[in-house]
Design a protein around this motif. Structure first.
Motif: not given
Lengths: 377, 240
Positions: A56, A93-94, A97, B73, B76-77, B79-81, B83-85, B221-222, B225-226
């Protein structure tokens, strides 16, 4: 076209904004060297965990530095492989998305294709700013050489016409059968307690050694003469160290490094005997000679006049020097990206993605990562 | 306050899924049909949920995601999704522990809730939660004692006895498909009650996220963390 590139295939979390595949507006790389240093190599699970913490802020910083908002980005290019699967998935994935939720085109890029495009991206910028007048043309033989890869490609492109953007084609000519060259540097640096990553420190120390004092001999390959193998060389280095004064010296250095913490190559050199420096120089010389020799053989066999060299090991000063000499001697044009584009970065992913996007390539929700993604045929 | 729309995800295990919730009501939910690749599946699921509810990702106010423990894994998938959205739409996220999502399902009279999850390799993830005084009667609310532990089955009873007062009302929660955790719960002292809950924790994740949001405990989002609990093999086995 403003493209956001994202790269997370190994141990660098990277994001970049590149315009029309030829102008870098920003290129941010968060290195994980400190995370992996004490292990002497990249630890995949630690790398994946670190990517998740960095993705991020790294993308945010790339946008900020390029002075563009996410809404202004016109497409997203992400590395889909090859690489460490857990690491690849974070960036992929990031990026997926972000692109799909913005309704912007998404494209998956092969990491090796990125390295090849790093050479052409640098050349376009050098032409635009007058740093060079020589165009990096295809067909070319490309050596991608790093900690994870050592591979030779024949790269060609159909001409760019009014109707179609150029289509790049890749044919693999040879690759390493065991260690990548950068991996061999790391392992020898670990053996001699020189620090991590091995490539840069060996490059620095080798300047003070006499490479002809320690002969390693040529690497012989059965079958495809354009394949590489560095494990034998690594073992040869081990035999020259094990049970000798060099091993005791390495142990002393290891103890010193533990108490001293991080050290520059110059500081390490103070703790190296001439015999160690000679060994390092001989080893580097053997790796570089082999890389140059097989790349030249590939160029001769394929009858091309252009060579591209890319990847982290392309930063090696002896490699650059030897390719320069070989190019002049054989009337070949040799192109290297600058160090910032040689090592893993996302600008090269955006640049390679640009060409795919211009040809109408689009990925959808089914895009995923592949640890052993092949490039070309 | 307008109704809050939450998209909740759980990609940390094979019984994960996604759901859209508005003020505690589930509008649509999708469960993993046994496919392993969440990096594709989670996008397809969310697309389907949005189509079913005639909503857009831009309508989502809060992205709630299980941040572990579970498949590294998988965590992370998800969390990353999220974060992206969340980054795209400038929305907050909320990372929810899988152990907490189990604990909030404890029977109402429970004072102490212990969540158990199979951690493979003959180990278990365990979380301990204490009911917060004063919330009796209202929907149960639990406070976590740390982020959780990774334990050998034999060490569990002692770990509980050290942390939970003797004679306290303790309920051990396991998921219905979690054979390892169930087997372990069966050999615990008889004074510890056992409760088996449904495998899909998405509704519980949404419920905790709504509660956290009302308390202002959301993240950018930043900041998300996992929470792996288990350290990497490299860290565990590294020697000077």
């Amino acid at each position: 076209m403003l493209i956001l590139g994202i790269e997370s295939s190994c141990d660098e979390t990277a994001a970049a904004v590149v315009e029309n595949g030829e102008r870098i507006l920003s290129s941010i790389v968060a290195s994980q060297v400190l995370t992996h240093e004490k292990y002497g190599g990249v630890v995949p699970e630690l790398a994946s965990r670190e990517h998740l913490r960095r993705i991020v802020p790294v993308v945010d910083e790339a946008l900020k530095k390029a002075n563009v908002s996410l809404a202004e980005i016109e497409a997203v290019a992400v590395t889909e492989g090859p690489g460490l699967i857990g690491s690849l998935l974070v960036g992929l994935v990031y990026g997926k998305a972000v692109a799909l939720s913005l309704g912007k085109p998404l494209v998956g890029v092969n990491h090796l294709e990125g390295h090849i495009h790093a050479v052409m991206l640098e050349n376009k910028m050098a032409l635009a700013t007058g740093r060079t007048t020589e165009q990096a043309r295809t067909p070319a033989v490309t050596l991608v050489v790093s900690g994870g890869h050592t591979v030779l490609y024949h790269v060609d492109s159909a001409p760019n016409t009014a109707l179609a953007a150029p289509l790049f084609t890749y044919r693999r000519l040879g690759q390493t059968r065991d260690d990548a060259a950068g991996e061999a540097f790391d392992k020898v640096a670990k053996l001699l307690a020189l620090g991590y990553p091995g490539g840069p420190v060996i490059d620095s120390l080798a300047r003070f050694g006499n490479s002809s004092a320690v002969e390693f001999g040529r690497i012989k390959m059965k079958g495809n003469q354009l394949d590489f193998s560095f494990s034998g060389l690594k073992t040869a280095a081990l035999y020259r160290v094990r049970g000798t004064a060099l091993a005791a010296e390495a142990e002393q250095r290891r103890a010193w490094r533990k108490s001293a913490g991080r050290a520059t190559a110059d500081e390490v050199r103070v703790h190296c005997s001439q015999a160690t420096l000679d060994l390092v120089a001989g080893f580097q010389n053997a790796v570089v000679a082999d890389l140059v020799e097989r790349t030249l053989a590939a160029a001769a066999r394929e009858r091309v006049e252009t060579i591209f060299v890319s990847g982290g090991v392309a930063c090696n000063s002896l490699l650059r020097e030897r390719f320069g000499e070989a190019g002049r001697r054989n009337r070949l044009s040799v192109f290297f990206p600058p160090p910032s584009l040689s090592t893993d970065n996302a600008a090269m992913i955006a640049a390679a993605g640009y060409h795919k996007l211009r040809r109408g390539e689009r990925a959808d929700a089914s895009l995923t990562a592949h640890a052993s993604l092949p490039l070309g045929v | 306050m307008a109704a809050m729309l939450i998209l909740a995800l759980d990609t940390t295990n094979e019984r994960g899924g996604a759901g859209i919730f508005r003020d505690g009501d589930c509008l649509a939910m999708a469960e993993n049909d046994g496919r392993a690749n969440y990096s594709v599946l989670i996008f397809e699921m969310v697309e389907r949920l949005l189509a079913e509810t005639l909503l857009k990702l831009a309508d989502v106010d809060l992205f709630a995601v299980s941040n572990g423990p579970g498949s590294f894994t998988g965590i992370r998938v998800g969390v990353a999704a999220a974060q992206g959205w969340a980054t795209t739409f400038g929305r907050p996220v909320c990372g929810i522990s899988e152990l907490a999502a189990l604990a909030v399902q404890a029977q109402p009279e429970t004072e102490w809730a212990a969540s158990l999850l199979d951690a493979r390799r003959g180990e278990l993830y365990a979380g301990l939660f204490r009911r917060i005084a004063g919330s009796a009667g209202a929907p149960a609310k639990y406070e976590a004692l740390g982020e959780g532990w990774i334990l050998k089955p034999g060490d569990l009873a002692e770990a509980f006895s050290q942390k939970v007062p003797a004679g306290a009302n303790l309920t051990c929660l396991v998921r219905e498909h979690d054979q390892a955790a169930q087997k372990l719960a069966e050999i615990l002292p008889g004074t510890i009650r056992r409760q088996v809950v449904a495998g899909l924790l998405v509704p519980a994740i949404a419920r905790i996220a709504a509660q956290r949001s009302s308390e202002g405990k959301i993240q950018s989002p930043a900041e998300l963390d996992a929470c792996y609990i288990r350290r990497t093999d490299a860290e565990l086995h590294w020697q000077e």
